[in-house]
Scaffold this motif. Sequence first.
Motif, PDB file in Angstrom:
ATOM      1  N   GLY A  92      62.515 -37.954 -94.100  1.00 54.27           N
ATOM      2  CA  GLY A  92      62.038 -37.430 -93.033  1.00 54.27           C
ATOM      3  C   GLY A  92      61.892 -36.243 -92.654  1.00 54.27           C
ATOM      4  N   ARG A  93      61.749 -36.277 -91.094  1.00 55.03           N
ATOM      5  CA  ARG A  93      61.095 -35.094 -90.331  1.00 55.03           C
ATOM      6  C   ARG A  93      62.382 -34.017 -91.073  1.00 55.03           C
ATOM      7  NH1 ARG A  93      59.273 -34.507 -84.484  1.00 55.03           N
ATOM      8  NH2 ARG A  93      57.910 -32.459 -84.965  1.00 55.03           N
ATOM      9  N   TRP A 125      66.377 -32.302 -88.362  1.00 54.29           N
ATOM     10  CA  TRP A 125      65.831 -33.056 -87.072  1.00 54.29           C
ATOM     11  C   TRP A 125      66.085 -34.676 -86.684  1.00 54.29           C
ATOM     12  CZ3 TRP A 125      60.736 -31.473 -84.493  1.00 54.29           C
ATOM     13  CH2 TRP A 125      60.379 -30.098 -84.567  1.00 54.29           C
ATOM     14  N   SER A 126      66.718 -34.959 -87.616  1.00 50.83           N
ATOM     15  CA  SER A 126      67.506 -35.978 -87.216  1.00 50.83           C
ATOM     16  C   SER A 126      69.309 -36.315 -87.318  1.00 50.83           C
ATOM     17  CB  SER A 126      67.000 -37.223 -88.364  1.00 50.83           C
ATOM     18  OG  SER A 126      67.160 -37.120 -89.712  1.00 50.83           O
ATOM     19  N   ASN A 127      69.564 -35.021 -87.672  1.00 48.25           N
ATOM     20  CA  ASN A 127      71.264 -35.205 -87.778  1.00 48.25           C
ATOM     21  C   ASN A 127      71.711 -35.987 -89.116  1.00 48.25           C
ATOM     22  OD1 ASN A 127      71.206 -33.116 -85.928  1.00 48.25           O
ATOM     23  ND2 ASN A 127      71.627 -34.444 -84.149  1.00 48.25           N
ATOM     24  N   THR A 128      70.826 -36.140 -89.811  1.00 47.59           N
ATOM     25  CA  THR A 128      71.298 -37.294 -90.765  1.00 47.59           C
ATOM     26  C   THR A 128      71.431 -36.242 -92.340  1.00 47.59           C
ATOM     27  OG1 THR A 128      69.304 -37.460 -90.832  1.00 47.59           O
ATOM     28  CG2 THR A 128      70.699 -39.238 -89.931  1.00 47.59           C
ATOM     29  N   SER A 131      71.025 -43.370 -95.268  1.00 45.27           N
ATOM     30  CA  SER A 131      70.769 -42.360 -94.362  1.00 45.27           C
ATOM     31  C   SER A 131      72.525 -41.868 -94.222  1.00 45.27           C
ATOM     32  CB  SER A 131      69.648 -42.655 -92.950  1.00 45.27           C
ATOM     33  OG  SER A 131      69.865 -41.085 -92.297  1.00 45.27           O
ATOM     34  N   GLU A 177      75.354 -40.201 -91.128  1.00 44.13           N
ATOM     35  CA  GLU A 177      75.516 -39.566 -90.369  1.00 44.13           C
ATOM     36  C   GLU A 177      76.292 -38.195 -90.411  1.00 44.13           C
ATOM     37  OE1 GLU A 177      73.861 -39.909 -87.239  1.00 44.13           O
ATOM     38  OE2 GLU A 177      73.143 -42.158 -88.286  1.00 44.13           O
TER      39      GLU A 177
END
Length: 507
Positions: free
Chosen positions: A111-112, A132-135, A149, A151
């Motif tokens: 992921g980013r 960047w993805s809140n994960t 993934s 949250e």
Amino acid sequence: MRMGRRRRLLRVGLPLSIALVVVLGVGYRQSSTHVRYMAGNESASLNCLPCHVYTQQGGPLARLWQRDYISPLDIAVSADGTRLYVTAEEADALLVVDAHERQVVRSIPVGRQPHSVVLSPDGETAYVSIRWSNTVSVVDLTEHRVTGSLEAGSGPAGLAVDRDGLSLYVANSVSNDISILDLTSGLESKRLAAGQSPYAVRLAPDGETVYVTNRLSNPVAFRTPPESEVAVVDTRSQQVTQRQVFHSAHVIEGIDVTPSGDLVMATLTRPKNLLPATQVGRGWMLTFGIGVIERANGGRVAQVLLDDVNAFFADPYDLVITPDGKKAFISHAAANTVTVVDIDALRALLAAATPDSLAVYANHLGLSSRYVTKRIATGANPKGLAVSPDGRRLYVAERLADRIAVIDTEQLEVVATIDLGGPETETLIRRGQRLFHSASHTFQGQFSCRSCHPDGHTDALSYDLEPDGLGLNIVNNLSLRDLRGTAPFKWTGKNVSLYRQCGFRFA
């Protein structure tokens, strides 16, 4: 026939040549005027490339100059010491490194902008925070792939897994809270309030307590010193039971607990933002040290500096303690240095200290020789640290060198480096990153750009920037994020470009 052709060429070519010279001359003059206006300096050399090519994000010319770097940030070591798991911030991957062969054997897309990595107690799973993805990405270390993934809150950074492998603690650096994720269901079971910008998380050896650092000061009255905290979470009740406050300190990042459990140690910065910035010439603008929480003895909180009288070691980032509890290693991201602290010497110093002594120690630049035993030079921008299970090796993520440094913890020397496969070419943007994160060009190495702008953002403090030292120009420190294309700059709007705002004028 040939003479006629030559005459026609002269009649056409000569005027065109003259016109071309005139156009080039006028164009050069206008370009020169434009550059000097944008740079705010009459002696600025004419160069269109920095603005129109080097810093562009897209287009064919920009792609010619850009390179794909690795930027290692955090490290976890397998229980048998054979594997390193490294978050590659700019490669958006988790790297698997053979610690014996000293080479990358896998690159797992996660992921980013991956940040931190922590392993499950059985060593079969890695959890990687993705800011960047809140994960949080769940990585199967047998199959070497992301299998799920989770949250979390906004901007997940530091991580810790409890001793049973049932709960994952996540520091959400943007939403200012702590997620507790149930690893059985994959859902968030609790959300706890933290301080400002929680960052690193560490589980105490007894498994009963989790410590969470917070980078920014809690709200304080105008023109008063910052106060930042370490949140203490009880793993049984899953509640915050204490908020240990460090006065006149902030940017608390790396944290660890001694194996005996008596001391909690964290990196910190002591800003002098209430003083005029002219104090930098006196060696008194920012100092860097560690905060210590005594878990016994009434739970005293102390601060001691890592700097010397005439040399500062800017931006302490991570802190790890050896399994025998004898040494602490601190990475100084802006000084390209790892500091070695004798914990027994520090423990003896604190044991004999009175409350008045502790207040002095927080600002005592001549004290570090009593507990600092070595400074070890590293590559550019050392960040995450990890000690091998046997305590013989320290691994250092050299973020802007795309390497892992290997330090012998007895010899206290770099004995090897692990190349992570980044490009050898240093682009201008990469050079800018190194300058931004380096204190080498400031007086006595007192601070880097990053010291006041962590992650290119803001430390949320107000500074006295009045040149005459009278305190007439108190300004808030603003974020540097996404500034491109938002000219003009400065409070008055008088700086028409980033070059004028941060270039020649600042130099």
